[in-house]
Design a protein around this motif. Structure first.
Motif, PDB file in Angstrom:
ATOM      1  N   LEU A 107       0.804  -1.218   0.000  1.00 46.05           N
ATOM      2  CA  LEU A 107       0.000   0.000   0.000  1.00 46.05           C
ATOM      3  C   LEU A 107       0.843   1.277   0.000  1.00 46.05           C
ATOM      4  O   LEU A 107       0.328   2.366  -0.232  1.00 46.05           O
ATOM      5  CB  LEU A 107      -0.919   0.016   1.217  1.00 46.05           C
ATOM      6  CG  LEU A 107      -2.089  -0.965   1.207  1.00 46.05           C
ATOM      7  CD1 LEU A 107      -2.794  -0.973   2.559  1.00 46.05           C
ATOM      8  CD2 LEU A 107      -3.082  -0.621   0.098  1.00 46.05           C
ATOM      9  N   GLY A 108       2.120   1.141   0.288  1.00 40.82           N
ATOM     10  CA  GLY A 108       2.965   2.323   0.407  1.00 40.82           C
ATOM     11  C   GLY A 108       2.833   2.998   1.753  1.00 40.82           C
ATOM     12  O   GLY A 108       3.197   4.158   1.916  1.00 40.82           O
ATOM     13  N   ALA A 109       2.314   2.257   2.746  1.00 43.45           N
ATOM     14  CA  ALA A 109       2.156   2.798   4.094  1.00 43.45           C
ATOM     15  C   ALA A 109       3.432   2.585   4.895  1.00 43.45           C
ATOM     16  O   ALA A 109       4.252   1.717   4.580  1.00 43.45           O
ATOM     17  CB  ALA A 109       0.975   2.128   4.797  1.00 43.45           C
ATOM     18  N   ASP A 110       3.586   3.374   5.953  1.00 41.61           N
ATOM     19  CA  ASP A 110       4.749   3.228   6.826  1.00 41.61           C
ATOM     20  C   ASP A 110       4.709   1.879   7.528  1.00 41.61           C
ATOM     21  O   ASP A 110       3.655   1.413   7.975  1.00 41.61           O
ATOM     22  CB  ASP A 110       4.768   4.344   7.877  1.00 41.61           C
ATOM     23  CG  ASP A 110       4.963   5.713   7.246  1.00 41.61           C
ATOM     24  OD1 ASP A 110       5.519   5.777   6.132  1.00 41.61           O
ATOM     25  OD2 ASP A 110       4.552   6.710   7.862  1.00 41.61           O
ATOM     26  N   THR A 111       5.865   1.234   7.641  1.00 37.67           N
ATOM     27  CA  THR A 111       5.954  -0.049   8.328  1.00 37.67           C
ATOM     28  C   THR A 111       6.961   0.042   9.471  1.00 37.67           C
ATOM     29  O   THR A 111       8.066   0.548   9.278  1.00 37.67           O
ATOM     30  CB  THR A 111       6.397  -1.170   7.362  1.00 37.67           C
ATOM     31  OG1 THR A 111       7.633  -0.797   6.752  1.00 37.67           O
ATOM     32  CG2 THR A 111       5.363  -1.403   6.281  1.00 37.67           C
ATOM     33  N   PRO A 112       6.590  -0.449  10.654  1.00 37.60           N
ATOM     34  CA  PRO A 112       7.492  -0.358  11.802  1.00 37.60           C
ATOM     35  C   PRO A 112       8.554  -1.450  11.848  1.00 37.60           C
ATOM     36  O   PRO A 112       9.431  -1.433  12.707  1.00 37.60           O
ATOM     37  CB  PRO A 112       6.532  -0.499  12.989  1.00 37.60           C
ATOM     38  CG  PRO A 112       5.436  -1.368  12.465  1.00 37.60           C
ATOM     39  CD  PRO A 112       5.271  -0.986  11.021  1.00 37.60           C
ATOM     40  N   ALA A 113       8.470  -2.432  10.941  1.00 38.07           N
ATOM     41  CA  ALA A 113       9.427  -3.546  10.953  1.00 38.07           C
ATOM     42  C   ALA A 113       9.494  -4.143   9.554  1.00 38.07           C
ATOM     43  O   ALA A 113       8.716  -3.783   8.663  1.00 38.07           O
ATOM     44  CB  ALA A 113       9.003  -4.596  11.987  1.00 38.07           C
ATOM     45  N   ASP A 114      10.414  -5.080   9.371  1.00 41.05           N
ATOM     46  CA  ASP A 114      10.618  -5.724   8.074  1.00 41.05           C
ATOM     47  C   ASP A 114      10.061  -7.143   8.117  1.00 41.05           C
ATOM     48  O   ASP A 114      10.496  -7.972   8.930  1.00 41.05           O
ATOM     49  CB  ASP A 114      12.118  -5.749   7.747  1.00 41.05           C
ATOM     50  CG  ASP A 114      12.410  -6.278   6.347  1.00 41.05           C
ATOM     51  OD1 ASP A 114      11.464  -6.710   5.653  1.00 41.05           O
ATOM     52  OD2 ASP A 114      13.591  -6.270   5.943  1.00 41.05           O
ATOM     53  N   TRP A 115       9.111  -7.452   7.224  1.00 41.42           N
ATOM     54  CA  TRP A 115       8.505  -8.788   7.216  1.00 41.42           C
ATOM     55  C   TRP A 115       9.504  -9.869   6.782  1.00 41.42           C
ATOM     56  O   TRP A 115       9.288 -11.050   7.022  1.00 41.42           O
ATOM     57  CB  TRP A 115       7.288  -8.817   6.310  1.00 41.42           C
ATOM     58  CG  TRP A 115       7.553  -8.471   4.863  1.00 41.42           C
ATOM     59  CD1 TRP A 115       7.477  -7.241   4.286  1.00 41.42           C
ATOM     60  CD2 TRP A 115       7.932  -9.379   3.818  1.00 41.42           C
ATOM     61  NE1 TRP A 115       7.775  -7.316   2.940  1.00 41.42           N
ATOM     62  CE2 TRP A 115       8.056  -8.611   2.622  1.00 41.42           C
ATOM     63  CE3 TRP A 115       8.166 -10.746   3.757  1.00 41.42           C
ATOM     64  CZ2 TRP A 115       8.418  -9.176   1.398  1.00 41.42           C
ATOM     65  CZ3 TRP A 115       8.527 -11.320   2.534  1.00 41.42           C
ATOM     66  CH2 TRP A 115       8.644 -10.535   1.384  1.00 41.42           C
TER      67      TRP A 115
END
Length: 271
Positions: A202-210
């Motif tokens: 989605l291009g949203a901010d992510t707090p970690a890396d999947w």
């Protein structure tokens, strides 16, 4: 399509699907054993991520475990259309594909019908490929059908401008730590990683890396592994076969956990 980057806006999000989207097996809280377990899952986690830096996220989750794609399309899709959301996630067809004699081409035709109806709302739509079952001995024989269905999903997504979450390519899901005891549903950590992956799409901010590597798993002696296989067959495989033979579903009598668009509180750190 434009990203869901942080901002002081209000968005509405509706999740549509089966047990994968309902959130099995990611319980949201401890229970005393007297009532049904409420599941969290990647869709709840996604909504929480989106709510972390917005004025408000209104979220509904219509997914119900065990539903076939025709049931999802016939019951959940019309409700999603009524709600007129900004964002829809749609994942269905897995329960069809794992059944004997399943036809991925016929399943894909129903999938296309659902996406056409959702696309008419103007919502941003996110769809999912099936996971690569090659690492699961019991499900390995379905790999070709899943791959065929995935090609249809991608073609429909191209036709209607949907975003695609490529679960097949998420190699982190090939670790047993991503799965619950029933070997069919994701673990809580598996759901957490899916939510992060959808945020990325989605291009949203992510707090970690999947993609973060899993902790080293404790080696299992051969005898212990076979004992686990027997317990799994007794507690999960045999009941599943029984439901198929009697025409029952794990979703019989289950209602959607969030049938209305309601405001959601922001997620806490590390979710």
């Amino acid at each position: 399509m434009s990203g869901f980057a942080s901002g002081s806006d209000i968005i509405s999000y509706v999740a549509v699907g089966d047990s994968f989207t309902e959130g099995l097996d990611d319980p949201c809280c401890e229970t005393d054993g007297t009532g049904p377990v409420r599941y969290r899952g990647w869709a709840d986690r996604l909504a929480e991520h989106l709510a972390a830096d917005r004025d408000e996220v209104r979220y509904a989750n219509l997914a119900v475990r065990g539903k076939l794609i025709r049931q999802v399309t016939g019951h959940q899709v019309p409700r999603a259309v009524e709600l007129q959301p900004d964002l829809v996630t749609f994942c269905a067809g897995g329960n069809d594909i794992i059944r004997p004699g399943a036809d991925p081409d016929a399943t894909a035709r129903i999938f296309e019908t659902a996406i056409r109806k959702l696309a008419a709302t103007g919502a941003r739509i996110v769809v999912f490929t099936g996971m690569d079952t090659g690492f699961q001995p019991v499900m390995r024989h379905l790999r070709g059908k899943v791959a065929t269905y995935n090609m249809h999903v991608r073609a429909v997504a191209d036709d209607y401008g949907c975003d695609v979450v490529d679960l097949w390519g998420m190699h982190v899901l090939r670790d047993r730590q991503a799965w619950s005891r029933d070997r069919l549903h994701l673990s809580a950590e598996g759901h957490r990683r899916i939510a992060l992956r959808v945020c990325e799409v989605l291009g949203a901010d992510t707090p970690a890396d999947w993609r973060e590597p899993w902790p080293a798993a404790t080696p299992r002696p051969w005898r212990s592994a076979r004992r686990e296989d027997l317990v799994w067959a007794r507690e999960h495989l045999v009941p599943w076969i029984g439901r198929r033979l009697t025409g029952r579903s794990s979703g019989d009598g289950i209602e959607p956990k969030r049938p209305e668009l309601e405001p959601l509180q922001p997620a806490g750190p590390g979710n």
